[in-house]
Scaffold this active site. Structure first.
Site, PDB file in Angstrom:
ATOM      1  N   LYS A  13       0.792  -1.189   0.234  1.00 17.92           N
ATOM      2  CA  LYS A  13      -0.034   0.063   0.026  1.00 17.92           C
ATOM      3  C   LYS A  13       0.836   1.356  -0.071  1.00 17.92           C
ATOM      4  CE  LYS A  13      -2.065  -1.022   4.099  1.00 17.92           C
ATOM      5  NZ  LYS A  13      -1.355  -2.326   4.407  1.00 17.92           N
ATOM      6  N   ARG A  88      -8.646   1.207   9.639  1.00 17.94           N
ATOM      7  CA  ARG A  88      -8.191  -0.042   9.954  1.00 17.94           C
ATOM      8  C   ARG A  88      -9.337  -0.999  10.698  1.00 17.94           C
ATOM      9  NH1 ARG A  88      -1.678  -0.862   9.754  1.00 17.94           N
ATOM     10  NH2 ARG A  88      -1.472   1.064   8.759  1.00 17.94           N
ATOM     11  N   ARG A 127      12.417  -6.751   4.507  1.00 14.86           N
ATOM     12  CA  ARG A 127      12.572  -5.504   4.065  1.00 14.86           C
ATOM     13  C   ARG A 127      13.460  -4.868   5.212  1.00 14.86           C
ATOM     14  NH1 ARG A 127       6.735  -2.779   4.630  1.00 14.86           N
ATOM     15  NH2 ARG A 127       6.549  -2.529   6.757  1.00 14.86           N
ATOM     16  N   ARG A 157      12.181  -2.255  11.243  1.00 16.51           N
ATOM     17  CA  ARG A 157      11.089  -1.920  11.967  1.00 16.51           C
ATOM     18  C   ARG A 157      10.701  -2.892  12.994  1.00 16.51           C
ATOM     19  NH1 ARG A 157       6.525   0.262   7.984  1.00 16.51           N
ATOM     20  NH2 ARG A 157       5.123  -0.949   9.710  1.00 16.51           N
ATOM     21  N   ARG A 168       0.431  -8.671  13.313  1.00 15.66           N
ATOM     22  CA  ARG A 168      -0.186  -7.734  12.476  1.00 15.66           C
ATOM     23  C   ARG A 168      -1.322  -8.317  11.543  1.00 15.66           C
ATOM     24  NH1 ARG A 168       4.930  -5.477  10.180  1.00 15.66           N
ATOM     25  NH2 ARG A 168       3.965  -4.192   8.888  1.00 15.66           N
TER      26      ARG A 168
HETATM   27  P1  ADP Z   1       1.325  -2.016   7.996  1.00 11.34           P
HETATM   28  O1  ADP Z   1       0.092  -1.384   7.349  1.00 11.34           O
HETATM   29  O2  ADP Z   1       2.286  -2.537   7.085  1.00 11.34           O
HETATM   30  O3  ADP Z   1       1.100  -2.737   9.337  1.00 11.34           O
HETATM   31  P2  ADP Z   1       1.937   0.886   8.940  1.00 11.34           P
HETATM   32  O4  ADP Z   1       3.442   1.349   8.717  1.00 11.34           O
HETATM   33  O5  ADP Z   1       1.001   1.337   7.869  1.00 11.34           O
HETATM   34  O6  ADP Z   1       2.179  -0.723   8.621  1.00 11.34           O
HETATM   35  O7  ADP Z   1       1.380   1.019  10.237  1.00 11.34           O
HETATM   36  C1  ADP Z   1       2.286   0.839  11.521  1.00 11.34           C
HETATM   37  C2  ADP Z   1       1.482   0.574  12.625  1.00 11.34           C
HETATM   38  O8  ADP Z   1       0.754   1.963  12.960  1.00 11.34           O
HETATM   39  C3  ADP Z   1       0.347  -0.183  12.696  1.00 11.34           C
HETATM   40  O9  ADP Z   1       0.766  -1.465  13.005  1.00 11.34           O
HETATM   41  C4  ADP Z   1      -0.624   0.241  13.999  1.00 11.34           C
HETATM   42  O10 ADP Z   1      -0.074   0.139  15.168  1.00 11.34           O
HETATM   43  C5  ADP Z   1      -0.288   1.824  13.714  1.00 11.34           C
HETATM   44  N1  ADP Z   1      -1.393   2.473  12.835  1.00 11.34           N
HETATM   45  C6  ADP Z   1      -1.103   2.852  11.833  1.00 11.34           C
HETATM   46  N2  ADP Z   1      -2.563   3.456  11.135  1.00 11.34           N
HETATM   47  C7  ADP Z   1      -3.596   3.045  11.984  1.00 11.34           C
HETATM   48  C8  ADP Z   1      -4.777   3.075  12.154  1.00 11.34           C
HETATM   49  N3  ADP Z   1      -5.440   3.567  11.265  1.00 11.34           N
HETATM   50  N4  ADP Z   1      -5.497   2.585  13.323  1.00 11.34           N
HETATM   51  C9  ADP Z   1      -4.629   1.899  14.261  1.00 11.34           C
HETATM   52  N5  ADP Z   1      -3.337   1.622  14.385  1.00 11.34           N
HETATM   53  C10 ADP Z   1      -2.700   2.416  13.133  1.00 11.34           C
END
Ligand code: ADP
Length: 217
Positions: A13, A88, A127, A157, A168
């Site tokens: 994404k 989410r 990665r 990360r 996740r």
């Molecule tokens: P990924 O989608 O690959 O898990 P991201 O970098 O987009 O990684 O997000 C990392 C973390 O940030 C998520 O695992 C969560 O803890 C937090 N996060 C980001 N956006 C949201 C959201 N809309 N609601 C809840 N937590 C979020």
């Protein structure tokens, strides 16, 4: 045009959101990037978010609501936005719809990036990510200088460690996958994109899917 990107972690994404944002001339809002920057800067938002992020859990919906409200009120998003990872849970989808309705806007389309489980785990565990621009890279070791020359270093990360990855993926299945059906029942077009293959091929698929979406602005 307001586009929500959905799909499991590792589906691409972020990468695709960046490319689509450049194509469409609108900003990409990635909540994960915003939170990681806040953690790095030690802001109150970052201190709160870090409690959840490292283990791969979701930041509470109440925190996201404030972030979404600020993002959509900003002049930067006046012409539209690509929302990457910003929705989410079903309550978050409802909150975003309410925020947008109050300014007479709506989500125009959802792009659902799809990849199989084995591929997601392979991508996430192999990665590294720049600690400044947050771009992910394949095949570069932690500690390498960021190829974008922004002064950043590549790191693994914390939520790309094996246990957090599995968490996740579980959180995605349990809390985020139902968001797809929520959008479908609320009349928002959901376009599924096969996220396997060359980055540019996937972008073409996504751009093609968006050509069929009626634009509100
Ligand atoms: P990924 O989608 O690959 O898990 P991201 O970098 O987009 O990684 O997000 C990392 C973390 O940030 C998520 O695992 C969560 O803890 C937090 N996060 C980001 N956006 C949201 C959201 N809309 N609601 C809840 N937590 C979020």
């Amino acid at each position: 045009m307001i586009i929500v990107l959905l799909g499991p972690p590792g589906a691409g994404k972020g990468t695709q959101g960046e490319l689509l944002a450049a194509r469409l001339g609108i900003p990409k809002i990635a909540t994960g990037d915003l939170f990681r920057a806040a953690v790095r800067d030690g802001t109150p938002l970052g201190i709160e978010a870090k409690k959840y992020m490292d283990s791969g859990d979701l930041v509470p919906d109440s925190v996201i609501l404030g972030v979404l409200r600020d993002a959509m009120a900003s002049t930067e998003t006046a012409r539209g936005a690509i929302l990457d990872g910003a929705v989410r849970t079903v309550p978050q989808a409802e909150s975003l719809a309410a925020v947008l309705k109050s300014i007479d806007r709506k989500v125009d389309a959802v792009l659902l990036f799809d990849a199989n489980h084995a591929e997601l785990i392979r991508r996430l565990s192999s990665r590294t990510t720049c600690d400044i621009c947050q771009t992910p890279f394949k095949g570069l070791e932690p500690g390498t200088a960021c190829p974008r020359n922004d002064g950043g270093r590549l790191i693994r990360r914390k939520d790309d460690e094996p246990e957090a990855i599995q968490n996740r993926l579980n959180v995605y299945e349990e809390l985020t996958a139902p968001v797809v059906a929520w959008y479908q029942t609320h009349g928002v077009p959901v376009e599924s994109i096969d996220a396997i293959g060359d980055v540019t091929d996937v972008t073409m698929r996504a751009a093609e899917a968006l050509r069929h979406v009626p634009r509100a602005d």
